[in-house]
Design a protein around this motif. Structure first.
Motif, short mmCIF file in Angstrom:
data_model
loop_
_atom_site.label_atom_id
_atom_site.label_comp_id
_atom_site.label_asym_id
_atom_site.label_seq_id
_atom_site.Cartn_x
_atom_site.Cartn_y
_atom_site.Cartn_z
N VAL A 75 0.87 -1.16 0.00
CA VAL A 75 0.00 0.00 0.00
C VAL A 75 0.91 1.22 0.00
O VAL A 75 1.79 1.34 0.86
N CYS A 76 0.73 2.11 -0.97
CA CYS A 76 1.68 3.20 -1.17
C CYS A 76 1.02 4.56 -1.00
O CYS A 76 -0.11 4.78 -1.45
N ALA A 77 1.74 5.47 -0.37
CA ALA A 77 1.36 6.88 -0.42
C ALA A 77 1.67 7.40 -1.82
O ALA A 77 2.54 6.87 -2.52
N ASP A 78 0.97 8.43 -2.23
CA ASP A 78 1.17 8.90 -3.60
C ASP A 78 2.49 9.64 -3.80
O ASP A 78 2.81 10.07 -4.92
N GLU B 250 14.32 -3.46 -17.50
CA GLU B 250 14.44 -2.02 -17.76
C GLU B 250 14.55 -1.23 -16.46
O GLU B 250 15.39 -0.34 -16.32
N ILE B 251 13.73 -1.58 -15.46
CA ILE B 251 13.77 -0.87 -14.18
C ILE B 251 15.12 -1.07 -13.48
O ILE B 251 15.72 -0.12 -12.95
N CYS B 252 15.60 -2.31 -13.48
CA CYS B 252 16.85 -2.61 -12.77
C CYS B 252 18.08 -2.08 -13.52
O CYS B 252 19.01 -1.53 -12.91
N ALA B 253 18.11 -2.24 -14.84
CA ALA B 253 19.30 -1.86 -15.61
C ALA B 253 19.46 -0.35 -15.70
O ALA B 253 20.60 0.15 -15.75
N THR B 254 18.36 0.39 -15.71
CA THR B 254 18.45 1.84 -15.78
C THR B 254 18.53 2.49 -14.41
O THR B 254 19.05 3.60 -14.28
N GLY B 255 18.01 1.82 -13.40
CA GLY B 255 17.98 2.40 -12.06
C GLY B 255 17.02 3.57 -11.93
O GLY B 255 17.09 4.33 -10.96
N ARG B 256 16.11 3.71 -12.88
CA ARG B 256 15.21 4.87 -12.87
C ARG B 256 14.18 4.77 -11.75
O ARG B 256 13.95 3.70 -11.17
N SER B 257 13.55 5.87 -11.48
CA SER B 257 12.52 5.93 -10.45
C SER B 257 11.17 5.47 -11.00
O SER B 257 10.82 5.77 -12.14
N VAL B 258 10.46 4.74 -10.18
CA VAL B 258 9.08 4.35 -10.47
C VAL B 258 8.22 5.01 -9.40
O VAL B 258 8.28 4.64 -8.22
N HIS B 259 7.45 6.01 -9.82
CA HIS B 259 6.64 6.74 -8.86
C HIS B 259 5.31 6.00 -8.61
O HIS B 259 4.96 5.07 -9.33
N ALA B 260 4.61 6.44 -7.61
CA ALA B 260 3.43 5.71 -7.14
C ALA B 260 2.41 5.46 -8.23
O ALA B 260 1.84 4.36 -8.33
N GLU C 144 2.82 5.12 -11.46
CA GLU C 144 3.27 4.05 -12.34
C GLU C 144 3.29 2.72 -11.60
O GLU C 144 2.95 1.67 -12.18
N ALA C 145 3.69 2.73 -10.33
CA ALA C 145 3.70 1.50 -9.54
C ALA C 145 2.31 0.89 -9.49
O ALA C 145 2.14 -0.33 -9.58
N ASP C 146 1.30 1.73 -9.37
CA ASP C 146 -0.09 1.26 -9.37
C ASP C 146 -0.43 0.64 -10.73
O ASP C 146 -1.01 -0.44 -10.81
N LEU D 94 1.60 -0.65 -12.95
CA LEU D 94 2.38 -1.85 -13.24
C LEU D 94 2.00 -3.03 -12.35
O LEU D 94 2.40 -4.17 -12.64
N GLY D 95 1.26 -2.78 -11.28
CA GLY D 95 0.93 -3.86 -10.36
C GLY D 95 1.88 -3.98 -9.19
O GLY D 95 1.77 -4.91 -8.39
N LEU D 96 2.83 -3.04 -9.06
CA LEU D 96 3.71 -3.04 -7.90
C LEU D 96 2.94 -2.63 -6.64
O LEU D 96 3.24 -3.10 -5.54
N ALA D 97 1.99 -1.74 -6.80
CA ALA D 97 1.19 -1.26 -5.68
C ALA D 97 -0.21 -1.85 -5.75
O ALA D 97 -0.82 -1.88 -6.82
N ASN D 98 -0.69 -2.32 -4.62
CA ASN D 98 -2.08 -2.79 -4.56
C ASN D 98 -3.05 -1.63 -4.38
O ASN D 98 -4.21 -1.72 -4.78
N LEU D 99 -2.55 -0.54 -3.79
CA LEU D 99 -3.40 0.60 -3.51
C LEU D 99 -2.50 1.82 -3.34
O LEU D 99 -1.43 1.73 -2.75
#
Length: 259
Positions: free
Chosen positions: A137-140, A174-184, A186-188, A190-195
């Motif tokens: 569960v992520c804050a925005d 792509e996320i690991c090789a670039t080291g870029r940021s995934v903000h809330a 996008e995480a939502d 992509l399925g990284l965040a449930n909420l």
């Protein structure tokens, strides 16, 4: 009830729910080997009645990753520098990394459901710790990033398996090789965040989710978790057989015929 309070890790239990807090906000909950040992111990001290474990970070960040002092020649006080550890034998180095991984591997135990409450930075080891949990569960304002490759390293704290399962191989690479940021947001997506919720609603959202998870009988949740966790490694017919076996156990239990 306080179960553990050491090395930046605070653990309390309240009935069915335990809360594990990363408690070093001055350093954005940067992780150390001592913290990893305490996190591994947290899994061992939980009472048997705990069904949900919430992992949170004190302050503005969930965890900004590994304490960079670990790579300095003198390392962190009381710990062997990673540079000196690298000079060890293969066996010693493998054993050390195995011990570090112990902080990340118990969160998906079949008898528990774990929830990472993520706000602010979840970088490197912080990202992998959030991935160690069943749910997020992520804050925005949450920001995930896997920065290991930019340091000449790889993610080695059990995070690659759940990341690929959640977002697929190509996106994980792509996320690991670039080291870029995934903000809330996008995480939502992509399925990284449930909420995803505003920061001020994070605690309430986690509490509501915990209550929902506790509403069903424990054995039914345990069996369902096991079915879903093993689904990707089974064929379609093997999964059907696993469902039949699980349902037979549940029906017999409901009929009072269980062990």
């Amino acid at each position: 009830m306080t179960l553990l309070d050491k090395d930046g890790v605070h653990v309390v239990a309240d009935g069915d729910v335990a809360t594990v807090t990363l408690a070093n906000p001055a350093k954005r909950n940067a992780q150390t080997p001592a913290m990893w040992r305490a996190l591994a111990e947290a899994g061992r001290v939980l009472p048997g009645g705990v069904r949900v474990v919430v992992l949170r970070g004190e302050g503005k960040s969930f965890s900004a990753g590994l304490d960079r002092r670990a790579f300095e020649p003198d390392g962190i006080d009381g710990e062997l520098s990673f540079l000196k550890l690298a000079q060890s034998s293969d066996e010693v180095l493998d054993s050390a990394i195995t011990e570090f991984q112990g902080a990340f591997t118990w969160w998906r135990r079949p008898d528990l459901i774990s929830i990472a409450a993520v706000q602010g930075h979840a970088i490197g080891a912080g990202f992998q710790l959030a991935l160690a949990c069943d749910l997020r569960v992520c804050a925005d304002d949450a920001e995930f990033a896997m920065r290991e490759t930019s340091l000449g390293l790889v993610p080695d704290l059990a995070g690659t398996h759940p990341l690929v399962n959640l977002v697929g191989y190509a996106r994980a690479l792509e996320i690991c090789a670039t080291g870029r940021s995934v903000h809330a947001e996008e995480a939502d997506r992509l399925g990284l965040a449930n909420l995803v919720v505003p920061p001020g609603e994070l605690e309430a959202a986690v509490s509501d989710l915990s209550a929902a998870l506790l509403a069903a009988p424990r054995d039914a949740v345990v069996e369902t978790k096991a079915l879903l966790a093993g689904a990707s490694s089974r064929t379609y017919d093997e999964q059907r057989a696993a469902e039949r076996g699980a349902q037979a156990r549940r029906l017999r239990d409901l009929a009072g015929l269980g062990d």
